[in-house]
Scaffold this motif. Structure first.
Motif, PDB file in Angstrom:
ATOM      1  N   LEU A 234       0.825  -1.202   0.000  1.00  0.00           N
ATOM      2  CA  LEU A 234       0.000   0.000   0.000  1.00  0.00           C
ATOM      3  C   LEU A 234       0.863   1.257   0.000  1.00  0.00           C
ATOM      4  CD1 LEU A 234      -2.713  -1.069   2.624  1.00  0.00           C
ATOM      5  CD2 LEU A 234      -2.724  -1.395   0.148  1.00  0.00           C
ATOM      6  N   PRO A 235       0.481   2.279  -0.752  1.00  0.00           N
ATOM      7  CA  PRO A 235       1.271   3.519  -0.783  1.00  0.00           C
ATOM      8  C   PRO A 235       1.173   4.270   0.533  1.00  0.00           C
ATOM      9  CG  PRO A 235      -0.780   3.803  -1.994  1.00  0.00           C
ATOM     10  CD  PRO A 235      -0.709   2.347  -1.631  1.00  0.00           C
ATOM     11  N   ARG A 236       2.221   5.042   0.828  1.00  0.00           N
ATOM     12  CA  ARG A 236       2.249   5.839   2.049  1.00  0.00           C
ATOM     13  C   ARG A 236       2.672   7.262   1.738  1.00  0.00           C
ATOM     14  NH1 ARG A 236       5.151   1.420   3.325  1.00  0.00           N
ATOM     15  NH2 ARG A 236       7.119   2.568   3.371  1.00  0.00           N
ATOM     16  N   ARG A 237       2.282   8.177   2.590  1.00  0.00           N
ATOM     17  CA  ARG A 237       2.709   9.567   2.467  1.00  0.00           C
ATOM     18  C   ARG A 237       4.142   9.723   2.967  1.00  0.00           C
ATOM     19  NH1 ARG A 237      -1.593  12.297   6.254  1.00  0.00           N
ATOM     20  NH2 ARG A 237      -1.378  10.281   7.331  1.00  0.00           N
ATOM     21  N   ASP A 238       4.825  10.761   2.501  1.00  0.00           N
ATOM     22  CA  ASP A 238       6.124  11.099   3.066  1.00  0.00           C
ATOM     23  C   ASP A 238       5.895  11.736   4.437  1.00  0.00           C
ATOM     24  OD1 ASP A 238       7.545  10.210   0.850  1.00  0.00           O
ATOM     25  OD2 ASP A 238       7.429  12.159  -0.151  1.00  0.00           O
ATOM     26  N   PRO A 239       6.519  11.201   5.471  1.00  0.00           N
ATOM     27  CA  PRO A 239       6.224  11.700   6.815  1.00  0.00           C
ATOM     28  C   PRO A 239       6.955  13.000   7.125  1.00  0.00           C
ATOM     29  CG  PRO A 239       7.839   9.961   6.925  1.00  0.00           C
ATOM     30  CD  PRO A 239       7.435  10.051   5.482  1.00  0.00           C
TER      31      PRO A 239
END
Length: 295
Positions: free
Chosen positions: A223-228
């Motif tokens: 699953l894709p994730r945001r840059d934290p």
């Protein structure tokens, strides 16, 4: 005959409805104390923190220790989307609010550490202080592995965990023999007793439990994730240098995402640092988290 009240450092469990899932949550310590949430990793449960509950409760914390979603007696959603880091982090924020704490102290080990990092990055207003035990920030892992092939080799088991059905059968066969052996072989001698392993095996072999636990790994890769964003609150990383799966460089790379952080190394500890060094870990958490610092 009336029953005696529970000891102040004894976990008392209750079901906490968070809306999307209901978690099995243990609590100890004074009801009006500042809340510290302790997040376990794979393949443990709330029991993974049992050596820290008493010291933190006696220090004045209200200690909150959930079986995270998919684990123990907590709900086990079927779809891997339910185990995205955003949802795991949202559970922690919702749990704090369910305990009456808009702001709380937070500590996590292994996968619980990944979730704690994610909460700290995306819900910084909720976290007063952050403590991490042998867990890298998810935002640095891919880049680190690209430049450190040794870590890639240590992480091959994550690929095995993607084999739905086969991985479950292998890990739970013969009363979870493979997973029992994994904990024993990667920890110092005597760290996990037969009683410890038997209790965990009962949890691992519950219906749908192992699939739910492995869904954390499957969601992480698929699953894709945001840059934290950066971690802004004071942060303490406790790291056993003899970790079988995680290089110490991951701790250093994670620290570079922190505005105010430090690492305390444990040269002779493995991945299972809170079990192997319970007094030192509990003391470090107590002094760093500072229960006198009210939300």
């Amino acid at each position: 005959m009336s029953q005696s009240p529970p000891a102040p450092d004894e976990l008392m469990f209750r079901r906490v409805d968070l809306g999307e899932v209901t978690l099995n949550v243990g609590e100890a310590g004074p009801g009006d104390g500042p809340v510290v949430i302790l997040l376990h990793g794979f393949p443990e449960s709330a029991a993974g923190w049992h050596r820290q509950v008493g010291p933190l409760a006696r220090a004045g914390f209200r200690v909150v220790v959930p079986d995270q979603r998919g684990y123990g007696l907590s709900d086990k959603p079927e779809r891997i989307e339910a185990y995205h880091l955003d949802r795991l982090a949202a559970d922690v924020v919702a749990l704090g609010r369910a305990c009456g704490a808009e702001r709380f102290f937070l500590a996590g080990h292994d996968w619980g550490g990944l979730v704690a990092w994610w909460v700290a990055s995306f819900h910084s207003e909720q976290v007063i202080r952050l403590a991490i035990l042998n867990a890298p920030h998810p935002g640095i892992v891919a880049g680190y592995i690209r430049h450190h092939p040794g870590q890639w080799l240590r992480s091959l088991y994550v690929g095995f965990f993607q084999l739905r059905g086969f991985a479950e059968r292998w890990l739970t066969a013969d009363d979870a023999k493979a997973l029992r052996r994994a904990l024993v072989s990667t920890s110092r001698e005597g760290t996990f007793s037969k009683a410890d392993l038997d209790a965990y095996a009962r949890e691992w072999t519950r219906p749908r439990a192992m699939t739910a636990m492995l869904s954390w790994y499957r969601a992480l890769l698929r699953l894709p994730r945001r840059d934290p964003p950066r971690v802004t609150m004071p942060t303490l990383i406790l790291w056993g240098k003899r970790d079988h799966a995680l290089q110490p460089g991951l701790a250093e790379a994670s620290l570079r995402l922190c505005d105010s952080g430090r690492i305390r190394w444990f040269p002779d500890a493995t991945h299972w640092i809170q079990h192997e060094e319970p007094v030192a870990v509990s003391s470090a958490l107590e002094s760093f988290l500072q229960p006198s610092e009210q939300p």
